[in-house]
Design a protein around this motif. Sequence first.
Motif, PDB file in Angstrom:
ATOM      1  N   VAL A   1       0.932  -1.273  -0.128  1.00  0.00           N
ATOM      2  CA  VAL A   1       0.002  -0.071   0.029  1.00  0.00           C
ATOM      3  C   VAL A   1       0.752   1.302  -0.139  1.00  0.00           C
ATOM      4  CG1 VAL A   1      -1.502   1.383   1.368  1.00  0.00           C
ATOM      5  CG2 VAL A   1      -1.884  -1.064   1.201  1.00  0.00           C
ATOM      6  N   MET A   2       0.616   2.209  -0.801  1.00  0.00           N
ATOM      7  CA  MET A   2       1.445   3.374  -1.095  1.00  0.00           C
ATOM      8  C   MET A   2       0.794   4.367  -0.432  1.00  0.00           C
ATOM      9  SD  MET A   2       4.008   2.949  -2.997  1.00  0.00           S
ATOM     10  CE  MET A   2       4.739   1.185  -3.393  1.00  0.00           C
ATOM     11  N   VAL A   3       1.571   5.186   0.552  1.00  0.00           N
ATOM     12  CA  VAL A   3       0.739   6.370   1.398  1.00  0.00           C
ATOM     13  C   VAL A   3       1.610   7.692   0.698  1.00  0.00           C
ATOM     14  CG1 VAL A   3       0.556   7.357   3.562  1.00  0.00           C
ATOM     15  CG2 VAL A   3       0.541   4.700   3.225  1.00  0.00           C
ATOM     16  N   THR A   4       0.760   8.686   0.459  1.00  0.00           N
ATOM     17  CA  THR A   4       1.253   9.923   0.204  1.00  0.00           C
ATOM     18  C   THR A   4       0.509  11.048   0.664  1.00  0.00           C
ATOM     19  OG1 THR A   4       1.825  11.351  -2.133  1.00  0.00           O
ATOM     20  CG2 THR A   4      -0.350  10.220  -2.005  1.00  0.00           C
ATOM     21  N   THR A   5       0.917  12.319   0.560  1.00  0.00           N
ATOM     22  CA  THR A   5       0.040  13.454   0.740  1.00  0.00           C
ATOM     23  C   THR A   5      -0.183  14.238  -0.384  1.00  0.00           C
ATOM     24  OG1 THR A   5       2.196  14.605   1.508  1.00  0.00           O
ATOM     25  CG2 THR A   5       0.733  13.974   3.218  1.00  0.00           C
ATOM     26  N   PRO A   6      -0.888  15.220  -0.477  1.00  0.00           N
ATOM     27  CA  PRO A   6      -1.535  15.641  -1.924  1.00  0.00           C
ATOM     28  C   PRO A   6      -0.279  16.293  -2.714  1.00  0.00           C
ATOM     29  CG  PRO A   6      -3.048  16.130  -0.226  1.00  0.00           C
ATOM     30  CD  PRO A   6      -1.922  15.736   0.529  1.00  0.00           C
ATOM     31  N   GLN A   7       0.580  16.900  -1.881  1.00  0.00           N
ATOM     32  CA  GLN A   7       1.505  17.989  -2.732  1.00  0.00           C
ATOM     33  C   GLN A   7       2.358  17.202  -3.610  1.00  0.00           C
ATOM     34  OE1 GLN A   7       1.382  17.042   0.420  1.00  0.00           O
ATOM     35  NE2 GLN A   7       3.516  17.872   1.584  1.00  0.00           N
ATOM     36  N   GLU A   8       3.083  17.877  -4.552  1.00  0.00           N
ATOM     37  CA  GLU A   8       3.995  17.239  -5.604  1.00  0.00           C
ATOM     38  C   GLU A   8       5.127  16.802  -4.952  1.00  0.00           C
ATOM     39  OE1 GLU A   8       5.501  15.815  -8.823  1.00  0.00           O
ATOM     40  OE2 GLU A   8       3.572  16.170  -8.666  1.00  0.00           O
ATOM     41  N   VAL A   9       5.477  17.436  -3.936  1.00  0.00           N
ATOM     42  CA  VAL A   9       6.826  17.222  -3.349  1.00  0.00           C
ATOM     43  C   VAL A   9       6.841  15.634  -2.646  1.00  0.00           C
ATOM     44  CG1 VAL A   9       8.512  17.627  -1.144  1.00  0.00           C
ATOM     45  CG2 VAL A   9       7.886  19.478  -2.789  1.00  0.00           C
ATOM     46  N   SER A  10       5.543  15.203  -2.235  1.00  0.00           N
ATOM     47  CA  SER A  10       5.452  13.924  -1.923  1.00  0.00           C
ATOM     48  C   SER A  10       5.399  13.196  -3.103  1.00  0.00           C
ATOM     49  CB  SER A  10       4.292  14.003  -0.840  1.00  0.00           C
ATOM     50  OG  SER A  10       4.031  12.612  -0.465  1.00  0.00           O
ATOM     51  N   LEU A  11       4.501  13.514  -3.967  1.00  0.00           N
ATOM     52  CA  LEU A  11       4.053  12.341  -5.175  1.00  0.00           C
ATOM     53  C   LEU A  11       5.256  12.249  -5.918  1.00  0.00           C
ATOM     54  CD1 LEU A  11       1.164  14.419  -6.639  1.00  0.00           C
ATOM     55  CD2 LEU A  11       0.923  12.474  -4.832  1.00  0.00           C
TER      56      LEU A  11
END
Length: 341
Positions: free
Chosen positions: A220-230
């Motif tokens: 399972v991949m976890v991210t936050t919305p901003q591009e720095v995380s993506l």
Amino acid sequence: MAPSLEAPEPVEDVLANPLKQKPNLVAPEPEHCPGPESEQAGTADSCAGCPNQKICAAAPKGPDPDIPLITARLAGVKHKILVLSGKGGVGKSTFTCLLAHAFATNPDSTVGVMDTDICGPSIPKMLGVESETIHISSSGWSPAWAMDNLAVMSIQFMLPNRDDAIIWRGPKKNGLIKQFLKDVEWGDLDFLLVDTPPGTSDEHLSVNTFLKESGIDGAVMVTTPQEVSLLDVRKEIDFCRKAGIRVLGLVENMSLFVCPKCTHASEIFQATTGGGRALAQEMGIPFLGSVPLDPRIGMACDYGESFFDSFPDSPACTALKGVVRELAGQIGLDAKEVMPE
């Protein structure tokens, strides 16, 4: 001219032998060298007279003999799920604990959590077992039990003092992860969740190598919305594809801030490039859902309590239940049985 990296090892070699250290040769490899990591290294006819012969002959060869032992130890574990990101600070450990509590709400399910974040082990604090220690018996190491059906294993249980730093190089980390899988008496589990540190390096290679024979359901991949995380999550997805790990889906954590008083939603981390949903579509992986930022999640983790029990009607809890049901579908389970309404 800009500096360049050392010539990298072929990805296939790293993935095939992630835990092996290349022998330190004292002379260049001769023209007909079978290779310092091959089965014939140091014993082939072409090795005669080579200055490296003794070094190559002494280097470890063949598959890890402990992998069959790990496979036997985990024979009673039905589903193994990795929680990955590539980016630090997106809430992997928090999500792992929330997922564990969600699965454990079903009294018929038994859940295990393995904390492979060797240098930053926060899982015991979040699950309320920080003061536990490891008990060793003839059958192996006993995990700590946060609930009657929720077991935990972490390096935190082995530290003399809770604030001691773990200053280890890769081989020691790999050795402890192996012990967590080979020596811990996990018993019969419905789910084993593996919390990982950020990145695509030692711990991730170790877990994949040790678990591959016994079978991993996926990550399972976890991210936050901003591009720095993506940006870093894309690299983690690429790692999974090269390592042969199925990506079960992507979760967008901290997608919105939902006020506990009025439930008004504010976008704290703006999705400048479309956020997790757009990334999932771009990479061709399932989007499991978005979880809003709720300060009560952090409070529940600080006190080692279940967010599901404390705030069952919160928007974040509702969103998490949706994520769990989507994930259940990805591993072939009945969503309603895993996460009752």
